[in-house]
Scaffold this motif. Structure first.
Motif, PDB file in Angstrom:
ATOM      1  N   GLU A  15       0.832  -1.198   0.000  1.00 56.88           N
ATOM      2  CA  GLU A  15       0.000   0.000   0.000  1.00 56.88           C
ATOM      3  C   GLU A  15       0.878   1.264   0.000  1.00 56.88           C
ATOM      4  OE1 GLU A  15      -3.649  -0.689   2.422  1.00 56.88           O
ATOM      5  OE2 GLU A  15      -3.251   1.390   2.986  1.00 56.88           O
ATOM      6  N   GLN A  70       0.955   4.200  -2.666  1.00 56.37           N
ATOM      7  CA  GLN A  70       0.667   5.574  -2.237  1.00 56.37           C
ATOM      8  C   GLN A  70       1.731   6.540  -2.747  1.00 56.37           C
ATOM      9  OE1 GLN A  70      -1.651   7.174  -0.311  1.00 56.37           O
ATOM     10  NE2 GLN A  70      -2.900   5.521   0.546  1.00 56.37           N
ATOM     11  N   LYS A 101      -1.481   9.651  -8.805  1.00 57.89           N
ATOM     12  CA  LYS A 101      -2.739   8.911  -9.061  1.00 57.89           C
ATOM     13  C   LYS A 101      -2.936   8.636 -10.551  1.00 57.89           C
ATOM     14  CE  LYS A 101      -4.234   9.101  -4.753  1.00 57.89           C
ATOM     15  NZ  LYS A 101      -2.865   8.898  -4.236  1.00 57.89           N
ATOM     16  N   GLN A 111      -6.796   0.990  -2.685  1.00 61.89           N
ATOM     17  CA  GLN A 111      -6.738   1.771  -1.446  1.00 61.89           C
ATOM     18  C   GLN A 111      -5.869   3.019  -1.597  1.00 61.89           C
ATOM     19  OE1 GLN A 111      -5.815  -1.567   0.960  1.00 61.89           O
ATOM     20  NE2 GLN A 111      -7.970  -2.032   1.316  1.00 61.89           N
ATOM     21  N   ALA A 112      -4.925   2.965  -2.531  1.00 62.02           N
ATOM     22  CA  ALA A 112      -4.072   4.142  -2.749  1.00 62.02           C
ATOM     23  C   ALA A 112      -4.708   5.109  -3.760  1.00 62.02           C
ATOM     24  CB  ALA A 112      -2.695   3.697  -3.228  1.00 62.02           C
ATOM     25  N   TYR A 142       5.257   7.111   5.670  1.00 57.91           N
ATOM     26  CA  TYR A 142       3.938   6.472   5.557  1.00 57.91           C
ATOM     27  C   TYR A 142       3.720   5.491   6.716  1.00 57.91           C
ATOM     28  CZ  TYR A 142      -0.170   4.283   3.595  1.00 57.91           C
ATOM     29  OH  TYR A 142      -1.443   3.834   3.420  1.00 57.91           O
ATOM     30  N   GLY A 184       2.635   9.461   8.417  1.00 56.34           N
ATOM     31  CA  GLY A 184       3.029  10.561   7.525  1.00 56.34           C
ATOM     32  C   GLY A 184       3.673  11.711   8.284  1.00 56.34           C
ATOM     33  N   ALA A 216       2.034  15.964  10.528  1.00 55.09           N
ATOM     34  CA  ALA A 216       1.593  15.102   9.428  1.00 55.09           C
ATOM     35  C   ALA A 216       1.763  15.878   8.126  1.00 55.09           C
ATOM     36  CB  ALA A 216       0.139  14.705   9.625  1.00 55.09           C
ATOM     37  N   SER A 242       2.201  14.159   4.941  1.00 56.73           N
ATOM     38  CA  SER A 242       1.749  13.382   3.778  1.00 56.73           C
ATOM     39  C   SER A 242       0.908  12.218   4.277  1.00 56.73           C
ATOM     40  CB  SER A 242       2.952  12.887   2.962  1.00 56.73           C
ATOM     41  OG  SER A 242       3.879  12.235   3.800  1.00 56.73           O
ATOM     42  N   ASN A 243       0.322  11.465   3.322  1.00 57.30           N
ATOM     43  CA  ASN A 243      -0.527  10.331   3.700  1.00 57.30           C
ATOM     44  C   ASN A 243       0.248   9.373   4.599  1.00 57.30           C
ATOM     45  OD1 ASN A 243      -2.577  11.289   2.224  1.00 57.30           O
ATOM     46  ND2 ASN A 243      -2.591   9.637   0.691  1.00 57.30           N
ATOM     47  N   GLY A 244      -0.494   8.715   5.469  1.00 57.31           N
ATOM     48  CA  GLY A 244       0.204   7.804   6.361  1.00 57.31           C
ATOM     49  C   GLY A 244      -0.713   6.769   6.968  1.00 57.31           C
ATOM     50  N   SER A 245      -0.070   5.851   7.664  1.00 56.11           N
ATOM     51  CA  SER A 245      -0.777   4.780   8.342  1.00 56.11           C
ATOM     52  C   SER A 245       0.073   4.411   9.551  1.00 56.11           C
ATOM     53  CB  SER A 245      -0.903   3.599   7.379  1.00 56.11           C
ATOM     54  OG  SER A 245      -1.638   2.550   7.965  1.00 56.11           O
TER      55      SER A 245
END
Ligand code: T4K
Length: 374
Positions: A65, A69, A73, A92-93, A208, A212, A219, A221-224
């Motif tokens: 993922e 990411q 896109k 999901q990305a 990530y 992120g 934060a 950038s996108n993260g988990s």
């Protein structure tokens, strides 16, 4: 009652082997968030693969993922014959998965079909080194260069595989690994990415894993939350020390199956491929027969009754699943469908005894006679 011979059995260290590392972790109280064991494992893997970076993850799916990411896109071309994780990660990305067929000999992406799927929206090709078998690397590299696309690999199965005397994971802009307990090298749950070129934003991927967050804690950038804990990294470090043994044991099992099963009518054994890590042993039952799906089901049932667990990795083909059929555009991918309807992966791991291998051989042999007469 006879014990079931399982499809996979993870390697486990002894308590004595584990104690020094366990004591060190418990004493330090640094359990997660990039501790010394996590760093050490990442460094060792980075050296093994000659990677720019080798970030570790709490599981292979999150590694995949993160890799997705990191792309702008758009559309990502992916073979339909893979595990659901590959396609979930693309979606999901925020990308659109564009399916293509596989080569029926390697079970990996058919590069000429992938070429036909390239549009102005395509951002990457995500090849899958299915069962640890190398994709058609040179042709993929040429295609990606020609169209300025990122070349990524789902190498969940390919730890220990080689291609042209280099680790298979060192090809492509990035290659993801699964270190799940069922894999040839594992950290119980875990994964990683060999980041091989500057085309991959390694800082983004690093962040990530940790929401992120920048080094200042913002934060950006996108993260988990996808960090590997010290306990998981400890398993990996202990496993690396004896990985070669696992590889050799599986190679012997693979040779045993080849020698013993190659004369069975209606059973296709894929060709031996140089550099392959023997992480799985696939056989094709009544391949290309319109009754393949039924026959394969009967064989799986027969094997189970003989205490042999085998698995149809991967069924259904992804473009035929409930979750992903909306991305199929009503296309069919004949090689992917035929392999998916007839494949069975047999047990393969270092703990299998000679007696168990002979039971599996007998069960497959007898089972093939029974299902062919049905
Ligand atoms: N991409 C590809 C191409 C993949 O194949 C996968 C995962 C991924 C991405 C994602 O990577 P991860 O996020 O998983 O790291 C298994 C695995 O869970 C999965 O890792 C794997 N691929 C997939 C193909 O298979 P199951 O549901 O078949 O496993 P399970 O629990 O039925 O176990 C299989 C056999 O192993 C059984 O005989 C029992 C034995 N086993 C299993 C575990 C977990 C043990 O003896 N001990 C254990 O701890 O999914």
């Amino acid at each position: 009652m006879k014990n079931m011979i399982l499809m996979a059995r993870p390697w486990a260290p002894t308590i004595d082997d584990m104690l020094p590392s366990l004591e060190a972790i418990l004493k330090s109280k640094h359990f997660t968030n990039f501790g010394p064991k996590e760093r050490e494992l990442s460094d060792q893997l980075c050296n093994m693969f000659g990677s720019k970076k080798f970030p570790l993850f709490s599981n292979g799916h999150l590694a995949l993922e993160a890799m997705m990411q990191a792309l702008p896109k758009g559309e990502v071309i992916v073979p339909s014959f893979t595990f659901a994780s590959t396609v979930h990660a693309i979606i999901q990305a925020g990308h659109k998965p564009v399916f293509c067929d596989i080569d029926p000999n390697s079970f990996c992406i058919d590069v000429s079909d992938a070429n036909k799927k390239i549009t102005s929206q395509t951002k990457a090709i995500l090849g899958v080194h299915v069962y640890g078998t190398p994709c058609d690397i040179e042709n993929l590299q040429d295609t990606c260069k020609q169209h300025n696309l990122t070349l990524l690999f789902d190498g969940a199965h390919c730890f220990g595989s080689y291609y042209k005397s280099k680790p298979l994971g060192s090809y492509g802009d990035g290659c993801m690994f699964s270190f799940h307990a069922t894999k040839i090298f594992h950290t119980v749950e875990g994964g990683g990415i060999s980041i091989n070129t500057n085309r991959m934003d390694s800082d983004f991927i690093d962040r990530y894993r940790n929401f992120g967050l920048s080094s200042e804690g913002e934060a950006i950038s996108n993260g988990s939350n996808a960090k590997m804990s010290e306990f998981h990294a400890m398993f990996g470090l202990l496993g690396l020390d004896r990985f070669q043994e696992e590889l050799e044991a599986r190679s012997k099992i693979s040779n045993f199956y080849r020698d013993h099963l190659n004369d069975i009518k209606e059973l296709k054994i894929p060709n031996k491929i140089l550099g392959q890590n023997h992480s799985y042993f696939p056989i094709l039952v009544h391949y290309k027969d319109p009754l393949a799906f039924k026959k394969r089901k009967e064989l799986l049932h027969y094997l189970k009754n003989q205490n042999v667990m085998a698995r149809p990795y991967f069924w259904p083909a992804m473009h035929q699943t409930k979750a992903f059929q909306i991305f199929s555009n009503h296309q069919s991918f004949p090689n992917s469908e035929e392999v998916s309807n007839s494949v069975i992966c047999l047990p393969i791991y270092s703990g299998l005894t000679q007696q168990e291998l002979e039971s599996i051989d007998k069960a497959v042999r007898d089972g093939m006679v029974v299902i062919s007469n049905n």
